[in-house]
Design a protein around this motif. Structure first.
Motif, PDB file in Angstrom:
ATOM      1  N   ILE A 249      -0.234   0.985 -11.365  1.00  0.00           N
ATOM      2  CA  ILE A 249      -1.353   1.922 -11.556  1.00  0.00           C
ATOM      3  C   ILE A 249      -2.583   1.230 -12.142  1.00  0.00           C
ATOM      4  O   ILE A 249      -3.663   1.798 -12.166  1.00  0.00           O
ATOM      5  CB  ILE A 249      -0.925   3.115 -12.450  1.00  0.00           C
ATOM      6  CG1 ILE A 249      -0.341   2.623 -13.786  1.00  0.00           C
ATOM      7  CG2 ILE A 249       0.080   3.989 -11.715  1.00  0.00           C
ATOM      8  CD1 ILE A 249      -0.052   3.750 -14.779  1.00  0.00           C
ATOM      9  N   ALA A 250      -2.420   0.000 -12.604  1.00  0.00           N
ATOM     10  CA  ALA A 250      -3.553  -0.801 -13.091  1.00  0.00           C
ATOM     11  C   ALA A 250      -3.091  -2.246 -13.151  1.00  0.00           C
ATOM     12  O   ALA A 250      -1.894  -2.509 -13.335  1.00  0.00           O
ATOM     13  CB  ALA A 250      -4.002  -0.335 -14.477  1.00  0.00           C
ATOM     14  N   SER A 251      -4.012  -3.174 -12.955  1.00  0.00           N
ATOM     15  CA  SER A 251      -3.642  -4.587 -13.072  1.00  0.00           C
ATOM     16  C   SER A 251      -4.881  -5.404 -13.385  1.00  0.00           C
ATOM     17  O   SER A 251      -6.009  -4.969 -13.130  1.00  0.00           O
ATOM     18  CB  SER A 251      -2.966  -5.097 -11.796  1.00  0.00           C
ATOM     19  OG  SER A 251      -3.841  -4.983 -10.702  1.00  0.00           O
TER      20      SER A 251
ATOM     21  N   ASP B 291       0.834  -1.198   0.000  1.00  0.00           N
ATOM     22  CA  ASP B 291       0.000   0.000   0.000  1.00  0.00           C
ATOM     23  C   ASP B 291       0.867   1.246   0.000  1.00  0.00           C
ATOM     24  O   ASP B 291       1.364   1.638   1.055  1.00  0.00           O
ATOM     25  CB  ASP B 291      -0.931  -0.017   1.218  1.00  0.00           C
ATOM     26  CG  ASP B 291      -1.930   1.128   1.192  1.00  0.00           C
ATOM     27  OD1 ASP B 291      -2.137   1.698   0.092  1.00  0.00           O
ATOM     28  OD2 ASP B 291      -2.490   1.456   2.253  1.00  0.00           O
ATOM     29  N   PRO B 292       1.114   1.866  -1.140  1.00  0.00           N
ATOM     30  CA  PRO B 292       0.561   1.486  -2.435  1.00  0.00           C
ATOM     31  C   PRO B 292       1.292   0.264  -3.001  1.00  0.00           C
ATOM     32  O   PRO B 292       2.436  -0.002  -2.585  1.00  0.00           O
ATOM     33  CB  PRO B 292       0.855   2.728  -3.306  1.00  0.00           C
ATOM     34  CG  PRO B 292       2.098   3.293  -2.708  1.00  0.00           C
ATOM     35  CD  PRO B 292       2.006   3.031  -1.240  1.00  0.00           C
ATOM     36  N   PRO B 293       0.683  -0.471  -3.938  1.00  0.00           N
ATOM     37  CA  PRO B 293       1.379  -1.623  -4.519  1.00  0.00           C
ATOM     38  C   PRO B 293       2.572  -1.165  -5.360  1.00  0.00           C
ATOM     39  O   PRO B 293       2.414  -0.409  -6.316  1.00  0.00           O
ATOM     40  CB  PRO B 293       0.306  -2.294  -5.381  1.00  0.00           C
ATOM     41  CG  PRO B 293      -0.721  -1.246  -5.633  1.00  0.00           C
ATOM     42  CD  PRO B 293      -0.675  -0.298  -4.483  1.00  0.00           C
ATOM     43  N   GLN B 294       3.764  -1.590  -4.936  1.00  0.00           N
ATOM     44  CA  GLN B 294       4.975  -1.223  -5.663  1.00  0.00           C
ATOM     45  C   GLN B 294       5.785  -2.475  -5.974  1.00  0.00           C
ATOM     46  O   GLN B 294       5.794  -3.429  -5.185  1.00  0.00           O
ATOM     47  CB  GLN B 294       5.824  -0.259  -4.833  1.00  0.00           C
ATOM     48  CG  GLN B 294       5.132   1.088  -4.631  1.00  0.00           C
ATOM     49  CD  GLN B 294       5.923   2.000  -3.709  1.00  0.00           C
ATOM     50  OE1 GLN B 294       6.416   3.039  -4.110  1.00  0.00           O
ATOM     51  NE2 GLN B 294       6.060   1.593  -2.461  1.00  0.00           N
TER      52      GLN B 294
END
Ligand code: FE
Length: 237
Positions: A137-139, A41-44
């Motif tokens: 940013i998208a998955s 969080d955020p996914p990195q």
């Protein structure tokens, strides 16, 4: 510095991915194993790429990269297209189905179980490679097929490691088990470009070569299933 046992590094687990990016009107991709999620969080994610590749150049210039997660249905051929060719002299993207993500980078739709789109937020220079730290940013999940692991690629697909991969030295240290097997009547041949070995006992069924076919009997227009090299690029093992 203490003693380094390369086999200890061999025990690290990896997946197998196609990293893609863009640079103005160029779109390109390459295989990579060094991809890992580093925060939730955020996914990195962190992605290591060799500095000499066209994909690296694209990521550096655009600040975006996408990850297509290969699944276990992926044949050696797709790994060969993206891992053993350079986008500088071969249009890899014309060889597969893809779509452009919201960041403009292509994601691969063949033999992939998930795709991640990301924006580079930081990078670390490691001399031969750059580690890009990226925010997802998208998955999207594309199938329920299990993801390809690097171990599966080596053990079941008998795949090889491209020279640009961070793990190249580890896996190139692995020798074929020629000593343990009694000598085959028919000789094995090794591709001088990618290191894939043609074993007459297994043939190349995907390439139309039946098991039990001697290398000499393969048609001249046959090519290496991994890198696409012609038959004359092979030498006896
Ligand atoms: Fe090859």
């Amino acid at each position: 510095m203490g003693e380094i046992d390369m086999r200890a590094l061999f025990s690290i687990s990896y997946g197998l991915y196609i990293i893609s990016s863009k640079d103005d009107d160029i779109i390109n991709g390459q295989t990579a194993n060094a991809v890992t999620q580093v925060t939730a969080d955020p996914p990195q994610i962190a992605v290591a790429l060799n500095k000499t590749t066209l994909t690296h150049q694209c990521v550096k210039n655009s600040g975006f990269l996408d990850v297509s997660v290969l699944d276990q249905t992926a044949p050696l051929k797709i790994i060969g297209i993206f891992g053993f060719n350079s986008g500088r002299d071969f249009d890899k993207m014309s060889q597969c189905n893809f779509k452009l993500g919201i960041n403009g980078c292509p994601v691969i739709l063949d033999h992939t179980c998930a795709v991640l789109e990301s924006k580079v937020i930081d990078s670390i220079d490691l001399r031969t490679h750059t580690v890009f730290i990226c925010e997802v940013i998208a998955s999207e999940t594309l199938s329920k097929n299990p993801p390809m692991t690097y171990a599966y690629y080596h053990s079941d697909l008998k795949g090889k490691t491209p020279k640009n991969a961070p793990t190249y030295e580890i896996f190139s240290d692995e020798k074929e088990d020629t000593n343990s097997k009694e000598e085959s009547k028919m000789k094995k041949y090794v591709c001088q470009i990618c290191g894939w070995v043609y074993d007459p006992e297994e043939g190349d069924p995907d390439g139309g070569i039946e098991p039990g076919t001697a290398f000499e009997d393969i048609p001249d227009d046959w090519v290496c299933p991994v890198c696409g090299a012609s038959k004359d690029q092979f030498e006896p093992q």
